[in-house]
Design a protein around this motif. Structure first.
Motif, mmCIF file in Angstrom:
data_model
loop_
_atom_site.group_PDB
_atom_site.id
_atom_site.type_symbol
_atom_site.label_atom_id
_atom_site.label_comp_id
_atom_site.label_asym_id
_atom_site.label_seq_id
_atom_site.Cartn_x
_atom_site.Cartn_y
_atom_site.Cartn_z
ATOM 1 N N SER A 183 0.666 -1.438 -0.030
ATOM 2 C CA SER A 183 -0.095 -0.366 0.159
ATOM 3 C C SER A 183 0.936 0.933 -0.179
ATOM 4 O O SER A 183 0.610 2.189 -0.715
ATOM 5 C CB SER A 183 -1.190 -0.095 1.389
ATOM 6 N N TYR A 184 2.150 1.234 0.405
ATOM 7 C CA TYR A 184 3.044 1.982 0.521
ATOM 8 C C TYR A 184 3.549 2.188 -0.877
ATOM 9 O O TYR A 184 3.501 3.613 -1.471
ATOM 10 C CB TYR A 184 4.107 1.916 1.609
ATOM 11 N N TRP A 185 3.376 1.713 -1.815
ATOM 12 C CA TRP A 185 4.071 1.822 -3.207
ATOM 13 C C TRP A 185 2.916 2.640 -3.701
ATOM 14 O O TRP A 185 3.577 4.163 -4.268
ATOM 15 C CB TRP A 185 4.312 1.095 -4.122
ATOM 16 N N PHE A 186 1.788 2.367 -4.185
ATOM 17 C CA PHE A 186 0.640 3.050 -4.386
ATOM 18 C C PHE A 186 -0.023 3.850 -4.061
ATOM 19 O O PHE A 186 0.241 4.608 -4.779
ATOM 20 C CB PHE A 186 -0.546 1.661 -4.377
ATOM 21 N N THR A 187 0.212 3.945 -2.238
ATOM 22 C CA THR A 187 0.123 5.965 -2.737
ATOM 23 C C THR A 187 1.277 6.643 -2.522
ATOM 24 O O THR A 187 1.130 7.898 -3.136
ATOM 25 C CB THR A 187 0.479 5.816 -0.308
ATOM 26 N N GLU A 188 2.260 6.249 -2.594
ATOM 27 C CA GLU A 188 3.951 7.431 -3.297
ATOM 28 C C GLU A 188 3.246 7.610 -4.698
ATOM 29 O O GLU A 188 3.911 8.541 -5.141
ATOM 30 C CB GLU A 188 4.610 6.265 -3.237
#
Length: 282
Positions: A183-188
């Protein structure tokens, strides 16, 4: 309840010898983590070039490849939640990859992303979906399940209507390929991570968790701040909503991973702080 784990990538700088590795894993256990996610090229000796490239990318692998990881994990009382590998290795010898996963007691092998790969090319993405289906079917016959781990590159549009990740979701067979969602990478990448998690539904078997924010206080020149990875509960991501979704589909493990911006530049202090957030949720 899902297993709480740490991705081995996060620990490269504190796995340089057996004693340090033992202390790091003991600290994980003491902080409340039940498992670890292993990387194929961190549990085997690798060449200087690979070490140099990972260090340049902000993900130093350290010297852990020379250690006995079966022994270390067992003595620490941790469970291996999955084994990360690359698609090329899997295509060359799926049996060997499956046997190694079994030796660690895990049912999951994870493809971590494709390097030197054009995620913006539609034909290439259709081909990747086919390759994943084939690899997953081969692993399934070995009793192992294949997962795909995203970064932000899968958000690249391949045509006017779809992104690369759309093709992977739509064209991979759930019988052979499922997902470890980060979820971090898609948020980023500017995406709505919760919406994607809801779309994945029960195909999300593992969840990579991280927070995103800043420790910078700004300056007289500009108030605009640069964001980076943060310990859980210290950033700006709506982790509570993401957690609710992950628990609703019974993910098998929640796995912490960050590569930098740690408290006092210490991955150990960082995962200890993140453990406090996880303890509140369990």
């Amino acid at each position: 309840m899902p297993i709480k784990a740490v991705q081995q990538f996060m620990l490269g700088t504190v796995l340089n010898n057996e004693q340090q590795a033992k202390e790091t894993l003991a600290a994980m256990k003491a902080a409340g983590y039940d498992g670890i996610e292993l990387c194929g090229f961190m549990i085997h000796p690798i060449g200087f070039v690979v070490k140099l490239l990972t260090k340049a990318a902000g993900m130093p692998v350290g010297k852990g490849g020379n250690l006995d990881w079966h022994k270390l994990v067992q003595e620490a009382g941790l469970k291996v939640v999955s084994l990360h590998t690359d698609l090329g290795s899997l295509e060359r010898d799926a049996h060997a990859v499956a046997e190694e996963a079994k030796s660690f007691g895990t049912e999951y092998v994870v493809i971590t992303g494709m390097y030197r790969f054009d995620y913006g090319d539609e034909a290439t993405m259709h081909e990747l979906a086919k390759r994943l289906n084939k690899a997953g079917e081969t692993l399934q016959k070995e009793g192992i399940h294949l997962l795909y781990h995203n970064h932000n590159c899968e958000l690249r549009p391949v045509n006017a209507a779809k992104r690369a990740y759309d093709i992977l979701l739509e064209e991979t067979d759930p019988a052979f390929v499922n997902f470890e969602f980060d979820s971090y990478w898609f948020t980023e990448g500017g995406a709505n991570a919760l919406a994607w998690m809801q779309r994945l539904g029960s195909r999300m078997k593992l969840w990579h968790i991280n927070d995103r924010g800043t420790r910078i206080t700004g300056s007289a020149i500009t108030p605009i701040l640069k964001t980076d990875s943060m310990e859980l509960g210290t950033g700006n991501m709506d982790l509570d909503s993401l957690m609710t979704q992950a628990l609703s589909v019974n993910v098998d493990a929640i796995i912490l991973e960050s590569h930098r911006n740690w408290v006092d530049n210490s991955p150990v202090k960082s995962f200890q702080l993140s453990a406090k957030y996880l303890a509140q949720k369990f």
